[in-house]
Write a protein that holds these residues in place. Structure first.
Motif, PDB file in Angstrom:
ATOM      1  N   ASN A  27       0.824  -1.226   0.000  1.00 43.85           N
ATOM      2  CA  ASN A  27       0.000   0.000   0.000  1.00 43.85           C
ATOM      3  C   ASN A  27       0.853   1.269   0.000  1.00 43.85           C
ATOM      4  OD1 ASN A  27      -1.818  -2.027   2.050  1.00 43.85           O
ATOM      5  ND2 ASN A  27      -2.774  -1.134   0.235  1.00 43.85           N
ATOM      6  N   THR A  28       1.980   1.179  -0.696  1.00 36.53           N
ATOM      7  CA  THR A  28       2.919   2.295  -0.608  1.00 36.53           C
ATOM      8  C   THR A  28       3.226   2.874  -1.994  1.00 36.53           C
ATOM      9  OG1 THR A  28       3.882   1.284   1.352  1.00 36.53           O
ATOM     10  CG2 THR A  28       5.185   2.993   0.256  1.00 36.53           C
ATOM     11  N   GLU A  29       3.233   4.170  -2.069  1.00 36.30           N
ATOM     12  CA  GLU A  29       3.547   4.857  -3.321  1.00 36.30           C
ATOM     13  C   GLU A  29       4.798   5.707  -3.144  1.00 36.30           C
ATOM     14  OE1 GLU A  29       0.081   6.971  -4.709  1.00 36.30           O
ATOM     15  OE2 GLU A  29      -1.224   5.338  -4.033  1.00 36.30           O
ATOM     16  N   ILE A  30       5.621   5.737  -4.192  1.00 38.98           N
ATOM     17  CA  ILE A  30       6.811   6.588  -4.142  1.00 38.98           C
ATOM     18  C   ILE A  30       6.407   7.955  -4.680  1.00 38.98           C
ATOM     19  CG2 ILE A  30       9.202   6.853  -4.902  1.00 38.98           C
ATOM     20  CD1 ILE A  30       9.212   3.795  -5.335  1.00 38.98           C
ATOM     21  N   ARG A  31       6.646   8.988  -3.877  1.00 43.03           N
ATOM     22  CA  ARG A  31       6.189  10.325  -4.249  1.00 43.03           C
ATOM     23  C   ARG A  31       7.312  11.204  -4.800  1.00 43.03           C
ATOM     24  NH1 ARG A  31       1.148  12.054  -2.139  1.00 43.03           N
ATOM     25  NH2 ARG A  31      -0.282  10.450  -2.850  1.00 43.03           N
ATOM     26  N   GLU A  32       8.550  10.952  -4.356  1.00 43.41           N
ATOM     27  CA  GLU A  32       9.646  11.815  -4.798  1.00 43.41           C
ATOM     28  C   GLU A  32      10.985  11.114  -4.630  1.00 43.41           C
ATOM     29  OE1 GLU A  32       9.782  15.582  -2.784  1.00 43.41           O
ATOM     30  OE2 GLU A  32      11.316  16.401  -4.126  1.00 43.41           O
ATOM     31  N   VAL A  33      11.892  11.380  -5.547  1.00 47.25           N
ATOM     32  CA  VAL A  33      13.264  10.888  -5.439  1.00 47.25           C
ATOM     33  C   VAL A  33      14.108  12.028  -4.870  1.00 47.25           C
ATOM     34  CG1 VAL A  33      15.281  10.073  -6.708  1.00 47.25           C
ATOM     35  CG2 VAL A  33      12.992   9.320  -7.388  1.00 47.25           C
ATOM     36  N   LEU A  34      14.813  11.744  -3.786  1.00 44.73           N
ATOM     37  CA  LEU A  34      15.626  12.772  -3.146  1.00 44.73           C
ATOM     38  C   LEU A  34      17.098  12.393  -3.258  1.00 44.73           C
ATOM     39  CD1 LEU A  34      13.389  12.937   0.044  1.00 44.73           C
ATOM     40  CD2 LEU A  34      13.447  14.638  -1.788  1.00 44.73           C
ATOM     41  N   GLY A  35      17.951  13.414  -3.345  1.00 45.61           N
ATOM     42  CA  GLY A  35      19.374  13.137  -3.458  1.00 45.61           C
ATOM     43  C   GLY A  35      20.206  14.300  -2.985  1.00 45.61           C
ATOM     44  N   ASP A  36      21.528  14.139  -3.120  1.00 45.26           N
ATOM     45  CA  ASP A  36      22.429  15.191  -2.643  1.00 45.26           C
ATOM     46  C   ASP A  36      22.961  16.033  -3.806  1.00 45.26           C
ATOM     47  OD1 ASP A  36      24.129  13.495  -3.930  1.00 45.26           O
ATOM     48  OD2 ASP A  36      25.256  12.897  -2.143  1.00 45.26           O
ATOM     49  N   GLY A  37      22.301  15.924  -4.966  1.00 46.01           N
ATOM     50  CA  GLY A  37      22.774  16.655  -6.140  1.00 46.01           C
ATOM     51  C   GLY A  37      23.653  15.777  -7.013  1.00 46.01           C
ATOM     52  N   GLN A  38      24.345  14.833  -6.412  1.00 47.53           N
ATOM     53  CA  GLN A  38      25.203  13.902  -7.147  1.00 47.53           C
ATOM     54  C   GLN A  38      24.503  12.570  -7.378  1.00 47.53           C
ATOM     55  OE1 GLN A  38      28.315  14.223  -8.523  1.00 47.53           O
ATOM     56  NE2 GLN A  38      27.891  16.391  -8.164  1.00 47.53           N
ATOM     57  N   LYS A  39      23.872  12.057  -6.320  1.00 49.53           N
ATOM     58  CA  LYS A  39      23.229  10.749  -6.444  1.00 49.53           C
ATOM     59  C   LYS A  39      22.025  10.628  -5.517  1.00 49.53           C
ATOM     60  CE  LYS A  39      26.352   8.434  -3.217  1.00 49.53           C
ATOM     61  NZ  LYS A  39      26.886   9.654  -2.606  1.00 49.53           N
ATOM     62  N   LEU A  40      21.186   9.650  -5.855  1.00 49.67           N
ATOM     63  CA  LEU A  40      19.993   9.389  -5.055  1.00 49.67           C
ATOM     64  C   LEU A  40      20.382   8.981  -3.631  1.00 49.67           C
ATOM     65  CD1 LEU A  40      17.141   7.036  -6.254  1.00 49.67           C
ATOM     66  CD2 LEU A  40      18.163   6.724  -4.032  1.00 49.67           C
ATOM     67  N   THR A  41      19.677   9.519  -2.635  1.00 54.86           N
ATOM     68  CA  THR A  41      19.974   9.129  -1.255  1.00 54.86           C
ATOM     69  C   THR A  41      18.746   8.585  -0.527  1.00 54.86           C
ATOM     70  OG1 THR A  41      19.557  11.404  -0.562  1.00 54.86           O
ATOM     71  CG2 THR A  41      21.852  10.793  -0.949  1.00 54.86           C
ATOM     72  N   SER A  42      17.552   9.009  -0.943  1.00 55.66           N
ATOM     73  CA  SER A  42      16.346   8.525  -0.264  1.00 55.66           C
ATOM     74  C   SER A  42      15.105   8.742  -1.124  1.00 55.66           C
ATOM     75  CB  SER A  42      16.170   9.242   1.071  1.00 55.66           C
ATOM     76  OG  SER A  42      16.011  10.622   0.853  1.00 55.66           O
ATOM     77  N   LEU A  43      14.002   8.151  -0.680  1.00 62.96           N
ATOM     78  CA  LEU A  43      12.726   8.301  -1.381  1.00 62.96           C
ATOM     79  C   LEU A  43      11.684   8.810  -0.398  1.00 62.96           C
ATOM     80  CD1 LEU A  43      12.723   4.825  -3.173  1.00 62.96           C
ATOM     81  CD2 LEU A  43      13.367   7.021  -4.189  1.00 62.96           C
ATOM     82  N   ARG A  44      10.788   9.646  -0.900  1.00 66.51           N
ATOM     83  CA  ARG A  44       9.659  10.060  -0.063  1.00 66.51           C
ATOM     84  C   ARG A  44       8.506   9.116  -0.381  1.00 66.51           C
ATOM     85  NH1 ARG A  44       5.667  14.011  -0.332  1.00 66.51           N
ATOM     86  NH2 ARG A  44       6.411  14.795  -2.330  1.00 66.51           N
TER      87      ARG A  44
END
Lengths: 307, 106
Positions: A199-216
């Motif tokens: 029951n989970t949706e990925i809303r946003e890809v977060l990163g440090d400008g260089q690479k992905l670090t987490s997902l909302r």
């Protein structure tokens, strides 16, 4: 401008099989490869279910053989992408990123492409943690933790393949169950590296400008939002037919695939034909694409001959 | 010019100290789209002047891939004066790659 008998758009099994047959029928076809030469098979590894290769063959090797065979009989394979078409009058125009071509008939064999989530950050971090090709990119996530998005067979396949490299896989599924076949579900559920977030949706890809670090993430049952730390996101939520250039001219079915006359490869426009995954949401196999590519070449040869 | 095979030993010399823009193709033999791009990149290397084109096999030189944060292949990086000025991933046609490269060569 030279007038071609046949232009083929697409370089997967459908396009190249049509090219082979059409070239042998002396239609001197010209084929545009597009951005992904060889089509979807180039994103896979071993193809185990193509008849004639009892010990399997690499997807790219198979497509190189298809191309070689089509070229042997005179197909002109061009590394160009079609950017626009004009099907308003016979003697159709096809514009590529290099030139404009004209032809009496056109075969649309543009296949299907992996779908993206369409969320913020997804494009920005493509190649920097976001991927739709486990076989290309899994290697770079050795010993890391990653997320797979999707609940179908494609997602299960990605997860199983990635489990060879990564330490931990979280499969994020929008519903509370998987769409994947029983056999794939069982294989994945047995794999100790894989866990599920339902029951989970990925809303946003977060990163440090260089690479992905987490997902909302967003839980659509509890309506809770959370941040999920991870090194990579593999998107496997299905495919969509590549029809955007043709929508204006060609009749599509309710799922967006090109509608062909029953038992043939003719579209709603005389002289325009379609084959392979772009017109097939049922079978979607290399061998069926090749089969309809062959049908298209025969339909085209007869159509040209009858005029 | 023919395409250079770049390794940890010659990367700095051919890429970072080059007097012209350099296109580097990060690839591996097990990557399908990379194999399809191989002949395209090689042909461009022969056709284009004023630019150096080389390839890095990420299996043989993982430290170079790591240095540039490669997480996907094929990835292409364009260097100018030792600096990364463009980076992009995935397969494409020869025309697309040529246009992208020419943009930085002029």
């Amino acid at each position: 401008m030279a007038k071609e008998k046949l232009i083929i758009i697409g370089s997967g099994p459908a396009g190249l099989t049509a090219a082979l047959y059409a070239a042998r029928a002396e239609l001197q076809p010209i084929l545009f490869e597009g951005q992904q030469a060889g089509g979807q098979l180039t994103m896979t590894t071993e193809v185990e279910n193509f008849p004639g290769f009892p010990s399997g063959i690499l997807g790219t090797d198979l497509m190189s053989l298809f191309k070689k065979q089509a070229e042997r009989f005179g197909t002109r394979v061009m590394s160009e992408t079609v950017v626009d078409v004009d099907f308003s009058v016979p003697i159709f125009s096809v514009k590529t990123d290099k030139e404009t071509y004209q032809a009496e008939t056109v075969l649309i064999a543009t296949g299907a492409s992996a779908m993206w989530l369409g969320i913020p950050g997804e494009q920005e971090y493509q190649g920097r943690g976001v991927s739709a090709c486990a076989t290309c990119d899994g290697f770079f996530f050795r010993g890391k933790e990653i997320v797979v998005s999707g609940g179908g067979d494609a997602a299960m396949e990605e997860a199983l393949f990635l489990s060879r490299f990564v330490d931990k896989i979280t499969v994020v599924v929008r519903r509370d169950e998987l769409r994947a076949s029983k056999i794939m579900q069982e294989r994945v559920k047995k794999n100790s590296k894989v866990s599920f977030l339902w029951n989970t949706e990925i809303r946003e890809v977060l990163g440090d400008g260089q690479k992905l670090t987490s997902l909302r993430l967003w839980n659509n049952k509890t309506e809770e939002e959370s941040i999920f730390l991870t090194n990579g996101l593999f998107v496997a939520i299905g495919h969509k037919p590549n029809t955007s250039l043709f929508e204006k001219w060609i009749a599509l079915d309710e799922k967006g695939y090109i509608r062909c006359e029953e038992g043939s490869t003719r579209t709603n426009i005389e002289g325009i034909f379609a084959a392979g995954d772009v017109a097939d949401h049922v079978y979607r196999q290399a061998i069926t694409a090749a089969g309809t590519g062959c049908m298209a070449a025969i339909d085209i040869e007869r159509w040209l001959g009858s005029r | 010019m023919s395409e250079l095979t770049l390794t940890t030993d010659n990367f700095d010399f051919h890429v970072l100290q080059a007097d012209r823009p350099v296109l580097v193709d990060f690839w591996a033999p097990w990557c399908g789209p990379c194999k399809m791009m191989g002949p395209i990149v090689e042909a461009l290397a022969h056709e284009m002047e004023n630019v150096v084109i080389g390839k890095v096999n990420v299996d043989d030189a993982p430290e170079i891939a790591q240095r540039y944060n490669i997480l996907s292949i094929p990835t292409f990086i364009i260097f100018k004066g030792g600096q990364v000025i463009d980076q992009f991933s995935g397969s494409m046609t020869k025309e697309t790659l040529r246009v992208r490269l020419e943009h930085h060569v002029k």
